[in-house]
Design a protein around this motif. Structure first.
Motif: not given
Length: 290
Positions: A138-144, A147-152
């Motif tokens: 989840i930390r990596a998902a949040s970091d993505a 870094d610019g990913a427009d996603i929930l």
């Protein structure tokens, strides 16, 4: 124009239940949209069955899932939540998966804490990774997203199966702290457990209603009153379609009248998009000649 992620954020601001039939391809997603539902979910169980004819046991690759997702998001104009499974590897793979799903048009991605290869949440043999690995995902998902990913981020835990509800709630609570937007505790077994999930976890929660599965099949009103924001129905359309196809095949084999089981040809063409195509192509002289 708002992004699909923004549309989903707006939906979640309303204090109501969003009923979410799950799709298995672009056509089923179009039908869900035509039926005026607010959103859909690309079910890993369903797309594994429809694309490769195999059970949802981690057999599909990231590239296959991404390709399938792109076909779906291009066919509709409402939020699609996509099943990202375990992220297809370590934390760096999770980061890449989240970024790729965002570029493909997903409004949200579900990341779970199962041990790879994962299993359907309502089938035997599920295992989860350690807390530390689950939190890293989840930390990596949040970091993505940073870094610019427009996603929930829809964070899922299957810890209820092996370790009990308390461990599942503790994990989900930490997922929220790490940036998850929607929380999903898979396969609670009783109404009391569902109530506890809604009472103790912050933010929007998702219920997963598998007909014949482990979670009680409550009405929409009961789920809404309990506090769920989304009710997913992952296999409702696929199971209905498969039953109809088997019945029609039996009729065809016995040379019986199968038309009562079939959609009218004119409606079928319209729902697929033939009429829209003809209307748009009429503006172009070369299309009219082709």
């Amino acid at each position: 124009m708002p992004s699909q992620a923004d549309k989903l954020r707006s939906l979640l601001e309303a204090e109501k239940l969003h009923v979410m039939p799950c799709c298995f391809d672009a056509l089923s997603a179009k039908l869900i949209e035509q039926a005026d539902f607010d959103l859909t979910f690309m079910s890993g169980f369903a797309i594994s069955a429809s694309r490769i004819g195999q059970p949802d046991l981690g057999l599909m690759s990231y590239g296959e899932v991404l390709d399938h997702l792109g076909n779906i998001t291009q066919a509709v104009n409402f939020p699609v939540i996509a099943d990202g499974d375990t992220g297809y590897g370590n934390a760096m793979n999770v980061h890449r998966t989240v970024s790729g799903f965002a570029k493909a048009g997903a409004a949200a991605i579900m990341i779970e804490d199962q041990l790879s290869p994962k299993r359907c949440g309502h089938t035997p043999g599920k295992e989860v990774v350690t807390r530390e690995e689950a939190f890293d995902r989840i930390r990596a998902a949040s970091d993505a997203r940073k870094d610019g990913a427009d996603i929930l981020i829809l964070a899922r835990t299957d810890a209820r199966h092996e370790h009990g509800l308390r461990e599942a709630i503790d994990r989900a609570t930490r997922f929220k702290e790490l940036g998850a937007d929607i929380l999903f505790v898979e396969a609670p077994k009783t109404i009391a457990e569902m109530e506890t999930i809604c009472r103790e976890l912050p933010g929007p929660k998702m219920a997963n209603i598998v007909e014949g599965g482990e979670t009680p099949e409550l009405s929409h009103k009961e789920l809404e009153d309990m506090g769920f924001a989304i009710a997913a129905y992952p296999l409702t359309l696929m199971a209905s379609a498969m039953k109809a196809m088997m019945e029609t095949l039996a009729k065809l084999k016995s040379d019986s009248d199968r038309t009562p089981l079939m959609m009218d040809f004119a409606e079928l063409r319209d729902r697929i998009g033939f009429n829209d195509y003809y209307e748009q192509s009429s503006r172009y002289e070369t299309s009219r000649r082709s």
